[in-house]
Design a protein around this motif. Structure first.
Motif, PDB file in Angstrom:
ATOM      1  N   ARG A 129      53.666  42.847  11.148  1.00 55.19           N
ATOM      2  CA  ARG A 129      53.472  42.826  12.590  1.00 55.19           C
ATOM      3  C   ARG A 129      52.292  41.937  12.964  1.00 55.19           C
ATOM      4  N   TRP A 130      52.477  41.220  14.045  1.00 45.32           N
ATOM      5  CA  TRP A 130      51.407  40.354  14.524  1.00 45.32           C
ATOM      6  C   TRP A 130      50.381  41.194  15.270  1.00 45.32           C
ATOM      7  N   LEU A 131      49.113  41.023  14.918  1.00 43.58           N
ATOM      8  CA  LEU A 131      48.062  41.844  15.514  1.00 43.58           C
ATOM      9  C   LEU A 131      47.096  41.037  16.375  1.00 43.58           C
ATOM     10  N   LEU A 132      46.749  39.821  15.945  1.00 43.01           N
ATOM     11  CA  LEU A 132      45.778  39.040  16.696  1.00 43.01           C
ATOM     12  C   LEU A 132      45.859  37.590  16.274  1.00 43.01           C
ATOM     13  N   ASN A 133      45.285  36.722  17.096  1.00 38.97           N
ATOM     14  CA  ASN A 133      45.137  35.308  16.753  1.00 38.97           C
ATOM     15  C   ASN A 133      43.762  35.114  16.133  1.00 38.97           C
ATOM     16  N   LEU A 134      43.736  34.652  14.892  1.00 41.23           N
ATOM     17  CA  LEU A 134      42.453  34.444  14.229  1.00 41.23           C
ATOM     18  C   LEU A 134      41.813  33.156  14.734  1.00 41.23           C
ATOM     19  N   PRO A 135      40.566  33.215  15.183  1.00 46.42           N
ATOM     20  CA  PRO A 135      39.884  32.001  15.648  1.00 46.42           C
ATOM     21  C   PRO A 135      39.597  31.070  14.478  1.00 46.42           C
TER      22      PRO A 135
END
Length: 681
Positions: free
Chosen positions: A291-297
């Motif tokens: 599952r996609w949780l966040l966009n990593l900077p």
């Protein structure tokens, strides 16, 4: 039915018959296309000549404004854009490399080309027959060409992306007139982690190359690419877990943990609270994973990572995980509930207090050293510690104190090794272990080193100044990488170990003289504790003497000794070259040799008695104390001390040696010399 963990997809879906099962008529299909463009629904009433899959795609193409008279796909040939395209699809290209390499040579001279497109239908690789590759440039069937339905209408690449199934589009079935001389079969490639379509593999050429099995070929190629992707992801998952183990020594098993990859997708989930998963996107894999949780900077800083967390994940602690020097993912740790944390915190504090209580003394120098050790024990960021002090000052008690505060479970190990007791030949094997047959005399089954045995706990290396110079670089590497490699083995084994090094040498002087590596010294000595010698601890001598007096009396079942003022003054004035160990051994000897319960100057060894004073002869004592007589008395005393120690430790020779302050080999020699059998108790 599953193959390599991926669903088997029917190459030719129901309702999509292959050409040899229908009467494909080029003229009828062209007429149906012309009627469609003329807004005549005749082709819809005549499904024999136009498959429903093609008719539906024509409808999408027309409503999307595609020019039916188009002769080519859009092409982006900008070098920077192509480089960016290659970089962003590096994983897909790497996964397809083996399949494309094996098929490329086979396609030469067949009139067919094999192409790879990304999730937008943009071509990122092409191989096959040289003439066909050249002719493909005329319609922009080349790297940079965009072949989704929104760009060029019905075609094997774009329609496979739309349907999510392996399909073929033959000749007149294409929507644009300029590509109706071509035939193509495309199959979508799905990400094994989340099941999303990330690309298409397509076989194209002029219409005579059509065969019913073309679709099966590209479907099989797509499955091979998916399998390679799964292997890549498994390797990345393993490396990220190893990176997490190295960077998060404070993680506890009861905490929730999610490891995300560079795209912010969960690749490992354990103990995640239900409340944290309710807002996660649904995925086809097991709960939480994929599952996609966040966009990593791109910066990878902890501050930017924390800002990138969605609101429902703000309760976690996030740690960047580096692979090959760049951001490879992140670890999200969800601490256990407040009540549990509070209880654990109280338990940790009690363990540290109990361990500190074993270090007897009230002098300012000692209490300062205990304070540093207690703070290191509570810290999760200090992974190595140097304890400096003379022989016998009690350095191991400080190591035990740090272990007490580092424990995350009841079974966390404490492994101690004296570097001065290991031969140079066996040093590497003892530290790092070895595989079977690594060297002459190696264990048949191999053997783990003390780093592996201490995994999850504390490794205490006593007298580290005795470590051979040639071994020191390997120790430094383990401390830096948190990975140990057994002798004779190329495979790395992650270790989570807090190292406590101790020495009675001046390591700075050892570095200056070239006997100890400076980089290792600064690595282990970032935090150091100097344990003061007993002669600098003032009245601690009296406290320790009484402590040992009471403990020995309790162990032997006798009465505590009573020291005269003169005896105490002598103990306070003595320099104690053997430090606490010497004082402990003296009290044990006095319990055996003292004439009665009262200890006076006459009972103390000559080196402790003030100069000029003569021990008084004990009442009713007969005979001169000659050198020979004194030697015999000391031998008897040592024999009795060893028997007392064996009784107190229940015959455990390791603890007996530790109690007496001697090595195990020395203990064995003395037991043999005095004829004492371990089982006498």
């Amino acid at each position: 039915m599953k193959i390599d963990g991926l669903p088997v997809r029917t190459p030719f879906p129901a309702g999509h018959p292959v050409l040899d099962t229908i009467d494909y008529d080029e003229r009828a299909t062209m007429r149906a296309w012309e009627n469609f463009l003329a807004d005549e629904p005749k082709c819809a009433r005549d499904p024999v000549h136009v498959r429903s899959l093609i008719h539906d795609s024509w409808s999408r193409s027309a409503s999307g404004g595609i020019n039916a008279q188009g002769i080519e796909a859009p092409l982006n040939s900008d070098r920077d854009e192509i480089e960016y395209l290659t970089r962003t699809n590096a994983e897909l290209l790497a996964a397809a490399q083996r399949s494309f390499a094996s098929l490329g040579q086979l396609l030469d001279g067949t009139g067919a080309m094999l192409v790879l497109a990304d999730s937008d239908g943009v071509l990122i690789d092409a191989i096959g027959d040289k003439k066909t590759l050249h002719d493909g440039m005329d319609i922009h069937l080349a790297i940079g060409g965009k072949w989704n339905e929104d760009a060029v209408g019905t075609n094997g690449i774009g329609t496979a992306l739309w349907t999510g199934e392996p399909i073929f589009v033959h000749a007149a079935e294409h929507f644009c007139a300029g590509i109706k001389s071509w035939t193509c079969a495309g199959a979508p490639i799905r990400d094994p982690l989340d099941g999303k379509i990330i690309g298409v593999v397509d076989l194209s050429g002029y219409s005579p190359i059509f065969r019913p099995h073309n679709t099966a070929l590209v479907a099989a190629t797509a499955r091979q690419i998916e399998k390679a992707l799964a292997e890549q992801q498994q390797e990345r998952r393993t490396r990220l877990l190893e990176a997490f183990i190295s960077s998060a020594p404070n993680y506890r098993r009861k905490d929730g943990l999610v490891i995300v990859d560079h795209r912010g997708r969960a690749i490992f989930c354990n103990n995640v609270p239900d409340g944290e998963t309710t807002d996660m996107m649904d995925g086809p894999m097991e709960p939480g994973r994929g599952r996609w949780l966040l966009n990593l900077p791109s910066s990878g800083s902890e501050a930017d990572l924390a800002k990138a967390l969605p609101p429902h994940l703000r309760s976690c602690h996030i740690t960047p995980l580096k692979l090959d020097g760049s951001l490879g993912g992140a670890a999200l740790v969800f601490p256990s509930g407040p009540a549990t944390v509070t209880v654990a915190s109280r338990e940790d504090s009690k363990a540290i207090r109990d361990a500190a209580a074993l270090i007897v003394g009230e002098s300012e120098a000692l209490l300062a050293a205990v304070d540093i050790a207690s703070r290191v024990a509570r810290s999760n960021s200090v992974t190595s510690l140097l304890i400096e002090g003379e022989t016998g000052v009690g350095k191991e008690l400080f190591a035990r104190l740090v272990h007490a505060g580092s424990r995350r479970g009841a079974n966390d190990p404490f492994i101690a090794m004296n570097c001065g007791a290991i031969t140079r030949e066996l040093f590497g094997s003892e530290l790092f272990g070895h595989v079977a047959g690594a060297f002459t005399g190696a264990s048949r089954d191999g053997k783990p080193g003390i780093f592996e045995l201490a995994n999850g706990g504390v490794l205490s290396l006593d007298e580290i100044g005795e470590m051979p110079l040639e071994i020191q670089p390997f120790l430094l590497r383990v401390l830096e990488e948190r990975v140990v490699r057994r002798i004779g083995d190329s495979r790395g084994r992650p270790v989570d170990v807090r190292l406590i090094a101790s020495t009675n040498r001046d390591l700075k002087q050892e570095v200056a003289s070239g006997r100890f590596r400076s980089d290792l010294y600064y690595r282990i000595g970032a935090v150091s504790i100097k344990v003061p010698p007993l002669r600098e601890r003032g009245d601690d001598v009296m406290l320790l003497a009484e402590h040992f007096n009471q403990r020995i009396a309790a162990l032997t079942g006798g009465e505590p000794l009573v020291f005269s003022n003169e005896a105490l003054d002598a103990l306070l004035a003595y320099r104690w070259p053997g430090n606490v160990r010497e004082l402990k051994n003296l009290v044990e000897r006095l319990h055996v040799l003292a004439h009665g319960r009262n200890v006076g100057l006459r009972d103390l060894p000559a080196e402790i008695t003030p100069s000029g004073s003569k021990p008084e002869a004990p009442p009713n004592y007969v005979g001169d104390v000659t050198g020979e007589k004194l030697e015999g008395t000391l031998v008897d005393a040592e024999r009795q001390m060893m028997k007392n120690a064996l009784a107190a430790e229940g015959g455990n020779l390791s603890r007996v040696a530790q109690r007496l302050g001697i090595s195990r080999p020395t203990l064995y020699r003395k037991l043999d010399r005095y004829g004492i059998r371990r089982g006498f108790v």
